[in-house]
Design a protein around this motif. Structure first.
Motif, mmCIF file in Angstrom:
data_model
loop_
_atom_site.group_PDB
_atom_site.id
_atom_site.type_symbol
_atom_site.label_atom_id
_atom_site.label_comp_id
_atom_site.label_asym_id
_atom_site.label_seq_id
_atom_site.Cartn_x
_atom_site.Cartn_y
_atom_site.Cartn_z
ATOM 1 N N ILE A 8 0.847 -1.191 0.000
ATOM 2 C CA ILE A 8 0.000 0.000 0.000
ATOM 3 C C ILE A 8 0.885 1.245 0.000
ATOM 4 N N GLU A 31 -5.945 5.810 0.397
ATOM 5 C CA GLU A 31 -7.181 5.069 0.108
ATOM 6 C C GLU A 31 -7.127 4.455 -1.288
ATOM 7 N N MET A 32 -6.647 5.220 -2.263
ATOM 8 C CA MET A 32 -6.506 4.682 -3.620
ATOM 9 C C MET A 32 -5.537 3.502 -3.622
ATOM 10 N N ARG A 34 -4.773 1.561 -1.107
ATOM 11 C CA ARG A 34 -5.377 0.428 -0.402
ATOM 12 C C ARG A 34 -6.293 -0.352 -1.339
ATOM 13 N N LYS A 35 -7.079 0.367 -2.141
ATOM 14 C CA LYS A 35 -7.984 -0.299 -3.084
ATOM 15 C C LYS A 35 -7.202 -1.048 -4.161
ATOM 16 N N LEU A 36 -6.109 -0.447 -4.631
ATOM 17 C CA LEU A 36 -5.275 -1.128 -5.620
ATOM 18 C C LEU A 36 -4.659 -2.403 -5.056
ATOM 19 N N GLU A 38 -5.788 -4.177 -2.595
ATOM 20 C CA GLU A 38 -6.870 -5.139 -2.374
ATOM 21 C C GLU A 38 -7.237 -5.828 -3.693
ATOM 22 N N ALA A 39 -7.344 -5.065 -4.765
ATOM 23 C CA ALA A 39 -7.664 -5.640 -6.069
ATOM 24 C C ALA A 39 -6.548 -6.560 -6.549
#
Length: 105
Positions: A8, A31-32, A34-36, A38-39
């Motif tokens: 992250i 946040e961006m 973290r989403k990357l 996670e994906a």
């Protein structure tokens, strides 16, 4: 620090750099990122550092892989089709470009 947190952090840093290193955007970048991450973790069997963005390797002994032509999406127009000149008009003459100066040493 866990591996997820490191990933992250790497993503957040890359996002920050790509946006020109703005100040005050840490929460949004995190946040961006973290989403990357996670994906990326949910993606099936793709390791992030072993060839991300590289084309899959093909075996030299596979004749089918070597014989396939690459698809092209757009065809280039000939230079003469760039501008249509009405009959009776002369085309505008292009001025030659000035040669570039060598960089000062």
């Amino acid at each position: 620090m866990s591996t997820d947190d490191k990933r992250i952090r790497e993503f957040a840093y890359q996002i920050w750099e790509s946006e020109g290193k703005p100040e005050g955007e840490e929460a949004r970048h995190w946040e961006m990122a973290r989403k990357l991450a996670e994906a990326e973790a949910l993606a099936p069997n793709k390791s992030p550092k072993s060839g991300a963005g590289k084309a899959p390797a093909t075996k030299a002994s596979d004749p089918k892989a070597a014989a396939k032509p690459k698809a092209t999406t757009a065809k280039a127009k000939p230079a003469s089709a760039a501008k249509v000149i009405p009959p009776g008009e002369k085309p505008a003459e292009k001025k030659p470009r000035a040669p570039r100066k060598p960089p000062a040493a």
